[in-house]
Design a protein around this motif. Structure first.
Motif, PDB file in Angstrom:
ATOM      1  N   VAL A 136       0.849  -1.178   0.000  1.00 21.70           N
ATOM      2  CA  VAL A 136       0.000   0.000   0.000  1.00 21.70           C
ATOM      3  C   VAL A 136       0.892   1.238   0.000  1.00 21.70           C
ATOM      4  O   VAL A 136       1.971   1.238   0.595  1.00 21.70           O
ATOM      5  CB  VAL A 136      -0.942  -0.009   1.238  1.00 21.70           C
ATOM      6  CG1 VAL A 136      -0.148   0.043   2.526  1.00 21.70           C
ATOM      7  CG2 VAL A 136      -1.950   1.131   1.180  1.00 21.70           C
ATOM      8  N   ALA A 137       0.458   2.285  -0.727  1.00 24.27           N
ATOM      9  CA  ALA A 137       1.224   3.536  -0.795  1.00 24.27           C
ATOM     10  C   ALA A 137       0.259   4.693  -0.949  1.00 24.27           C
ATOM     11  O   ALA A 137      -0.804   4.556  -1.570  1.00 24.27           O
ATOM     12  CB  ALA A 137       2.204   3.513  -1.966  1.00 24.27           C
ATOM     13  N   ILE A 138       0.618   5.851  -0.387  1.00 20.01           N
ATOM     14  CA  ILE A 138      -0.199   7.061  -0.464  1.00 20.01           C
ATOM     15  C   ILE A 138       0.531   8.079  -1.333  1.00 20.01           C
ATOM     16  O   ILE A 138       1.738   8.286  -1.186  1.00 20.01           O
ATOM     17  CB  ILE A 138      -0.462   7.650   0.934  1.00 20.01           C
ATOM     18  CG1 ILE A 138      -1.201   6.625   1.803  1.00 20.01           C
ATOM     19  CG2 ILE A 138      -1.286   8.938   0.845  1.00 20.01           C
ATOM     20  CD1 ILE A 138      -1.402   7.075   3.235  1.00 20.01           C
ATOM     21  N   SER A 139      -0.204   8.723  -2.251  1.00 21.27           N
ATOM     22  CA  SER A 139       0.389   9.704  -3.148  1.00 21.27           C
ATOM     23  C   SER A 139       0.900  10.915  -2.362  1.00 21.27           C
ATOM     24  O   SER A 139       0.440  11.187  -1.249  1.00 21.27           O
ATOM     25  CB  SER A 139      -0.631  10.164  -4.195  1.00 21.27           C
ATOM     26  OG  SER A 139      -1.735  10.789  -3.567  1.00 21.27           O
ATOM     27  N   PRO A 140       1.854  11.665  -2.909  1.00 23.93           N
ATOM     28  CA  PRO A 140       2.412  12.810  -2.184  1.00 23.93           C
ATOM     29  C   PRO A 140       1.380  13.839  -1.750  1.00 23.93           C
ATOM     30  O   PRO A 140       1.521  14.454  -0.692  1.00 23.93           O
ATOM     31  CB  PRO A 140       3.402  13.413  -3.194  1.00 23.93           C
ATOM     32  CG  PRO A 140       3.811  12.260  -4.046  1.00 23.93           C
ATOM     33  CD  PRO A 140       2.590  11.409  -4.172  1.00 23.93           C
ATOM     34  N   ASP A 141       0.311  14.042  -2.555  1.00 31.09           N
ATOM     35  CA  ASP A 141      -0.706  15.019  -2.161  1.00 31.09           C
ATOM     36  C   ASP A 141      -1.746  14.422  -1.224  1.00 31.09           C
ATOM     37  O   ASP A 141      -2.657  15.131  -0.787  1.00 31.09           O
ATOM     38  CB  ASP A 141      -1.398  15.608  -3.395  1.00 31.09           C
ATOM     39  CG  ASP A 141      -2.106  14.545  -4.232  1.00 31.09           C
ATOM     40  OD1 ASP A 141      -2.133  13.364  -3.841  1.00 31.09           O
ATOM     41  OD2 ASP A 141      -2.629  14.912  -5.308  1.00 31.09           O
ATOM     42  N   GLY A 142      -1.655  13.136  -0.921  1.00 31.52           N
ATOM     43  CA  GLY A 142      -2.582  12.494   0.001  1.00 31.52           C
ATOM     44  C   GLY A 142      -3.945  12.188  -0.572  1.00 31.52           C
ATOM     45  O   GLY A 142      -4.818  11.699   0.144  1.00 31.52           O
ATOM     46  N   ALA A 143      -4.166  12.454  -1.869  1.00 30.50           N
ATOM     47  CA  ALA A 143      -5.491  12.281  -2.464  1.00 30.50           C
ATOM     48  C   ALA A 143      -5.740  10.871  -2.971  1.00 30.50           C
ATOM     49  O   ALA A 143      -6.891  10.472  -3.133  1.00 30.50           O
ATOM     50  CB  ALA A 143      -5.691  13.274  -3.609  1.00 30.50           C
TER      51      ALA A 143
END
Length: 535
Positions: free
Chosen positions: A332-339
């Motif tokens: 799992v990974a979250i994009s830099p902008d958190g969106a």
């Protein structure tokens, strides 16, 4: 209005108020007193295509008559409202203003209500209005002297009119309160966005300083703290952006938050019903995501340390459940902008695999990038969030997150070095110029434009499980089944700069603190170790 000869006629709407009381407002091609101005002149985004006809004067006439008849009727938009409030109200509220009761003239009340219709097509024409006013005038002129009963009725009508005016005032206050709340919410949202932007700017400044003043590795990095508390293997570790907290996921079904300074567990999260395979934290530190063998991905409010949502809406995944077999939610990974959230889904008894993109705000799945019969185990976003790398059985694949299309898949490119086992870990360099991936006992460095292998990092004696980069991407860190952690000069010589030994079982996950001075490693020996690697 009626002249001395009882004739009905229309007049310009500005004549009923002294000029000193008129507040003028100019829209693109219309000027006038906004308290009398009809909604089609004030509605936002009308532009040059709006149709302003003589029906606008019908509206203004209705307002003028109401102010003449009802002294406390301030305006159809409510008392004390300025132009921005009125424009916002017209954008949000589709209900026409309510007209107070007019004593002894209910037909006049209905006529004025029609004049104040928000839809200009529903207002009466000038001819219809003249006829109606003439009929009302004749009716009033023919009325006999009021009797006692009529007086009582008139009193009741007056009370009804007062009640209607009170209702209008209350509705106006409600509109004002709604406008105030929306403005307050917008201000809070803008403040949060500004705060996030400031954090990103600070991180960029720190990266620039890191590039100008690289960290000096300690000659002999040492383990400063060992964190114990998990009852099964530690599968994943991650730092919060400020470096004060370390998050760990474990096969004991829990997620623990550790105070880095004290080495103590500050919270234990127990929403998952099976082993936790991965954890990820957004760059602003507010959001955390976790993937588990219980067939779910979960989102957490890291500040409040509360579970917020479960992501499991893919029809394909539900079909896989119905067909039987064990499904595991792994990387799992979250994009830099958190969106956005990227996820890997595996099925234990087959080669089914899904790479999904999710909206972290709504919890809805935006796209499925991979549905082929090849296992995908881990994912990583580039620093700008445009690219996504996924890795798995004999595959390292690059995706464009904007179009959800595959840019490159590397079975044909990786043939010289990654032949035998799964690609277990992948990470982008901060400048997006390179991608590092682990497979077998080696780590490969790939050029992010040509997708050619630049170099191979060799030194581990067993399979590499995890790869991470120090802050600024100066050094690479790897954990392995050989129970060691190695630090690499991946940009330069490709040599191992240090080997950290201390775990008594495989190292499953590594993470570097935001300041690049401390390294965290999770292991199958159920412990987490914090290593001081730079000064």
């Amino acid at each position: 209005m009626l002249d001395a000869g009882s004739r009905a006629f229309l007049a310009d709407f500005g004549v009923s108020k002294p000029m000193k009381e008129l507040s003028k407002v100019y829209t693109k091609n219309a000027a006038g007193t906004y308290l009398y101005m009809p909604p089609e002149k004030l509605r936002p985004r009308c532009g040059a295509n709006r149709r302003i006809s003589f029906a606008a004067d019908i509206w203004s006439f209705g307002v003028t008559v109401l102010q003449l008849l009802c002294s406390d009727f301030d305006a159809p938009y409510g008392p004390g409202m300025d132009v921005p409030d009125i424009v916002f109200m017209l954008h949000m509220d589709k209900e026409a203003p309510r007209v107070p009761a007019v004593p002894d003239a209910p037909e006049l009340q209905h006529t004025l209500q029609a004049c104040l219709s928000l839809d200009h097509n529903e207002r009466p024409s000038a001819a219809q209005l003249v006829q109606t006013l003439q009929r009302i005038s004749n009716h009033l002129g023919a009325a006999t002297q009021p009797s006692v009963t009529a007086a009582q009725g008139s009193s009741q009508d007056a009370r009804a009119a007062a009640a209607a005016r009170r209702r209008l005032a209350e509705e106006a206050q409600e509109r004002q309160e709604m406008v105030r709340r929306v403005k307050c919410a917008e201000q809070k949202k803008a403040a949060a966005a500004t705060k996030t932007q400031q954090k990103q700017q600070q991180q960029q400044q720190q990266q620039q300083q890191q590039a100008l003043h690289p960290l000096q590795l300690l000659g002999s990095p040492s383990c400063g703290t060992t964190l114990t508390g998990h009852s099964d293997r530690v599968s994943s570790v991650a730092y919060t952006p400020d470096g004060s907290t370390l998050v760990s996921g474990s096969w004991d079904k829990t997620i623990k938050l550790w105070n880095v300074a004290s080495g103590k567990c500050s919270a234990t999260l127990e929403e998952h019903s099976d082993r936790v395979n991965s954890v990820a934290i957004s760059q602003d530190g507010r959001l955390m995501a976790s993937g588990s063998h219980d067939k779910t991905f979960k989102l957490w409010d890291l500040g409040r340390r509360k579970f917020t949502a479960t992501l499991f809406r893919s029809t394909d995944l539900k079909d896989m459940v119905r067909r039987g077999g064990i499904i595991s939610m792994d990387g799992v990974a979250i994009s830099p902008d958190g969106a956005s959230l990227a996820s890997c889904t595996l099925r234990g008894d087959s080669e089914d695999s899904t790479i999904g993109l999710w909206d972290t705000r709504s919890g809805n799945q935006k796209a499925e990038l991979w549905k082929l019969g090849v296992r995908q185990k881990n994912v990583a976003f580039s620093s700008d969030g445009v690219l996504l790398a996924s890795c798995g059985h004999r595959h390292l694949t690059i995706w464009d997150t904007r179009s959800a299309r595959m840019i490159a898949t590397l079975p044909m490119i990786v043939s010289p070095g990654h032949e035998s086992t799964a690609v277990t870990s992948v990470v982008f360099s901060p400048d997006r110029a390179a991608v590092l991936s682990s497979r077998g006992k080696t780590i490969k460095v790939w050029d992010a434009k040509s997708w050619q292998c630049l170099k191979t990092l060799e030194g581990h004696t067993d399979g590499v499980t995890s790869v991470a980069l120090t802050f600024g991407g100066q050094h690479a860190v790897s954990g392995s089944h050989d129970k060691t952690i190695k630090i690499w000069d991946w940009r330069g010589s490709g040599k191992c700069l240090a080997t950290l030994e201390g775990h008594c079982n495989s190292v499953s996950s590594v993470a570097v603190s935001p300041d690049g001075k401390t390294l965290a490693s999770g292991s199958l020996d159920k412990t987490i170790k914090l290593w001081r690697i730079a000064q």
